[in-house]
Design a protein around this motif. Sequence first.
Motif, PDB file in Angstrom:
ATOM      1  N   PRO A 102      -2.794  15.795 -17.616  1.00  0.00           N
ATOM      2  CA  PRO A 102      -2.669  14.383 -17.263  1.00  0.00           C
ATOM      3  C   PRO A 102      -2.110  13.957 -15.735  1.00  0.00           C
ATOM      4  N   ALA A 103      -3.038  13.530 -14.876  1.00  0.00           N
ATOM      5  CA  ALA A 103      -2.833  13.219 -13.669  1.00  0.00           C
ATOM      6  C   ALA A 103      -1.956  11.851 -13.524  1.00  0.00           C
ATOM      7  N   ILE A 104      -1.406  11.760 -12.417  1.00  0.00           N
ATOM      8  CA  ILE A 104      -0.523  10.474 -12.387  1.00  0.00           C
ATOM      9  C   ILE A 104      -0.782   9.603 -10.914  1.00  0.00           C
ATOM     10  N   SER A 105      -0.766   8.372 -11.356  1.00  0.00           N
ATOM     11  CA  SER A 105      -0.825   7.482 -10.158  1.00  0.00           C
ATOM     12  C   SER A 105       0.555   6.981 -10.039  1.00  0.00           C
ATOM     13  N   LEU A 106       1.161   7.122  -8.864  1.00  0.00           N
ATOM     14  CA  LEU A 106       2.444   6.452  -8.439  1.00  0.00           C
ATOM     15  C   LEU A 106       2.130   4.979  -7.828  1.00  0.00           C
ATOM     16  N   VAL A 107       2.676   4.034  -8.694  1.00  0.00           N
ATOM     17  CA  VAL A 107       2.485   2.562  -8.098  1.00  0.00           C
ATOM     18  C   VAL A 107       3.636   1.978  -7.855  1.00  0.00           C
ATOM     19  N   VAL A 108       3.700   1.335  -6.656  1.00  0.00           N
ATOM     20  CA  VAL A 108       4.981   0.856  -6.067  1.00  0.00           C
ATOM     21  C   VAL A 108       4.590  -0.633  -5.476  1.00  0.00           C
ATOM     22  N   CYS A 109       5.402  -1.707  -5.834  1.00  0.00           N
ATOM     23  CA  CYS A 109       5.075  -3.094  -5.475  1.00  0.00           C
ATOM     24  C   CYS A 109       6.524  -3.169  -4.541  1.00  0.00           C
ATOM     25  N   VAL A 110       6.358  -3.743  -3.489  1.00  0.00           N
ATOM     26  CA  VAL A 110       7.442  -3.863  -2.392  1.00  0.00           C
ATOM     27  C   VAL A 110       7.341  -5.043  -1.430  1.00  0.00           C
ATOM     28  N   HIS A 111       8.323  -5.337  -0.884  1.00  0.00           N
ATOM     29  CA  HIS A 111       8.573  -6.358   0.075  1.00  0.00           C
ATOM     30  C   HIS A 111       9.445  -5.855   1.419  1.00  0.00           C
ATOM     31  N   LYS A 112       9.072  -5.673   2.581  1.00  0.00           N
ATOM     32  CA  LYS A 112       9.853  -5.332   3.859  1.00  0.00           C
ATOM     33  C   LYS A 112      10.840  -4.202   3.323  1.00  0.00           C
ATOM     34  N   GLU A 113      10.504  -3.239   2.849  1.00  0.00           N
ATOM     35  CA  GLU A 113      11.418  -2.227   2.636  1.00  0.00           C
ATOM     36  C   GLU A 113      10.873  -0.748   2.870  1.00  0.00           C
ATOM     37  N   ARG A 114      10.316  -0.537   4.321  1.00  0.00           N
ATOM     38  CA  ARG A 114       9.825   0.556   4.610  1.00  0.00           C
ATOM     39  C   ARG A 114      10.372   1.788   4.553  1.00  0.00           C
ATOM     40  N   ASP A 115      11.802   1.711   5.141  1.00  0.00           N
ATOM     41  CA  ASP A 115      12.643   2.719   5.143  1.00  0.00           C
ATOM     42  C   ASP A 115      13.050   3.368   3.624  1.00  0.00           C
ATOM     43  N   PHE A 116      12.971   2.519   2.644  1.00  0.00           N
ATOM     44  CA  PHE A 116      13.218   2.933   1.138  1.00  0.00           C
ATOM     45  C   PHE A 116      11.810   3.451   0.690  1.00  0.00           C
ATOM     46  N   PHE A 173      -2.172  -6.275 -11.340  1.00  0.00           N
ATOM     47  CA  PHE A 173      -3.287  -5.501 -10.290  1.00  0.00           C
ATOM     48  C   PHE A 173      -3.231  -4.439  -9.759  1.00  0.00           C
ATOM     49  N   ALA A 174      -1.957  -3.774  -9.467  1.00  0.00           N
ATOM     50  CA  ALA A 174      -1.746  -2.622  -8.971  1.00  0.00           C
ATOM     51  C   ALA A 174      -2.010  -1.443  -9.946  1.00  0.00           C
ATOM     52  N   TRP A 175      -2.015  -1.785 -11.257  1.00  0.00           N
ATOM     53  CA  TRP A 175      -2.518  -0.763 -12.182  1.00  0.00           C
ATOM     54  C   TRP A 175      -4.064  -0.723 -12.289  1.00  0.00           C
ATOM     55  N   SER A 176      -4.670  -1.722 -12.226  1.00  0.00           N
ATOM     56  CA  SER A 176      -5.975  -1.729 -11.853  1.00  0.00           C
ATOM     57  C   SER A 176      -6.625  -1.187 -10.975  1.00  0.00           C
ATOM     58  N   GLN A 177      -5.929  -0.674  -9.872  1.00  0.00           N
ATOM     59  CA  GLN A 177      -6.360  -0.036  -8.790  1.00  0.00           C
ATOM     60  C   GLN A 177      -6.165   1.222  -8.832  1.00  0.00           C
ATOM     61  N   ALA A 178      -5.141   1.848  -9.647  1.00  0.00           N
ATOM     62  CA  ALA A 178      -4.696   3.248  -9.959  1.00  0.00           C
ATOM     63  C   ALA A 178      -5.957   3.909 -10.425  1.00  0.00           C
ATOM     64  N   ARG A 179      -6.250   5.163  -9.799  1.00  0.00           N
ATOM     65  CA  ARG A 179      -7.223   5.800 -10.218  1.00  0.00           C
ATOM     66  C   ARG A 179      -6.936   6.845 -11.472  1.00  0.00           C
ATOM     67  N   GLU A 180      -5.825   6.822 -11.749  1.00  0.00           N
ATOM     68  CA  GLU A 180      -5.163   7.643 -12.897  1.00  0.00           C
ATOM     69  C   GLU A 180      -4.539   6.561 -13.930  1.00  0.00           C
ATOM     70  N   ASP A 181      -4.753   7.046 -15.559  1.00  0.00           N
ATOM     71  CA  ASP A 181      -4.336   6.404 -16.438  1.00  0.00           C
ATOM     72  C   ASP A 181      -2.658   6.470 -16.613  1.00  0.00           C
ATOM     73  N   TRP A 182      -2.064   7.510 -16.168  1.00  0.00           N
ATOM     74  CA  TRP A 182      -0.714   7.806 -16.308  1.00  0.00           C
ATOM     75  C   TRP A 182      -0.203   6.904 -15.040  1.00  0.00           C
ATOM     76  N   ILE A 183       0.828   5.956 -15.251  1.00  0.00           N
ATOM     77  CA  ILE A 183       1.292   5.245 -14.180  1.00  0.00           C
ATOM     78  C   ILE A 183       2.704   5.590 -14.101  1.00  0.00           C
ATOM     79  N   LEU A 184       3.196   6.128 -12.852  1.00  0.00           N
ATOM     80  CA  LEU A 184       4.589   6.233 -12.457  1.00  0.00           C
ATOM     81  C   LEU A 184       4.929   5.147 -11.837  1.00  0.00           C
ATOM     82  N   ARG A 185       5.794   4.223 -12.435  1.00  0.00           N
ATOM     83  CA  ARG A 185       6.296   2.742 -11.832  1.00  0.00           C
ATOM     84  C   ARG A 185       7.665   2.742 -11.386  1.00  0.00           C
TER      85      ARG A 185
END
Length: 316
Positions: free
Chosen positions: A2-16, A106-118
């Motif tokens: 089971p491969a994993i896609s890490l999906v992150v939605c962010v705003h101006k938090e580059r350091d984090f 949208f982010a999940w639709s762009q993931a290559r893998e089915d398991w989503i690490l949110r």
Amino acid sequence: MPAISLVVCVHKERDFLERLLCASEGCFDDLVVVHDGPESNEGFHDETKPAAIDYATVQPGAALPKGYTAPKLPPKPGSMHALVEAYGGRFFEGGRSFQQEPHWPFAWSQAREDWILRLDADEFPSVELCAWLRAFRAQTKSPAVSGYTCVWPLWDGRREVTHRWPKNRNFLFDRRRVRFFGMVEQVPVPETSFETLDLVLHHRPTRKSYGVRNILLRRQAYHWRRVIALSLLALPGDLPNWRWEGREWPAHWQRLRERPLNIGFRSLLTSPLRQAREIWRQERSIALSAVAGTGLHQFMMSLTFFAYKLRETSHR
């Protein structure tokens, strides 16, 4: 495996985001980062909101839906785009929504893998959770559950004040076994079940992660409550969604729509007692600000919806 896609939605938090990606190395196979609004304000229609469609129907390789763009390569040095590229990920920009949930489908639709690490940018997995994720990826077949929840300790700005509570943070799921619509405070709805893990996902923003001040003094909290109220006056299908068929609201939102004052006052009175009992069972101590916060937030959310509902009724 089971491969994993890490999906992150962010705003101006580059350091984090950099802290998260560094701490999560070896835990994922694919990376998708969606920025809420443009990383720079040049050449982007900031007011464009995510389309109210089922993003599970978006075909791989199709043109990006309205409201999203993939910035041109090469990225500007030092940008969040450049950071994502350095980790082998893909970076997108969406319309400014002041929240991340509308971007999830949208982010999940762009993931290559089915398991989503949110994960959120201001979070990062503990050493033990990283080890579990690596072992998860090494399994011979995909588990039958919809996903997993973990411990999400409270953070006072300097240290974690709980260690085993709360345990309900949904962090990993199979996108084929969940449904979702993009509203603040909505979480993926499982088709089977979520398995609870006694492993920690650290949530360490610059501020306190809980408490009354977040509810009463944080401007974002008022915006979120307005968004929830306006969304509840419509239908889930009027929002960007993931496999959300039909017009029904989940039961807890439907109860609030039908009896907002009843739900609000009940939450204000009963939630502190219920949460105090849960925290005591897990921690043998009580964080008073955390106990009071959830009920107060639900009360104010109910009042906000009631006010908007009255306003809509009077305009008919």
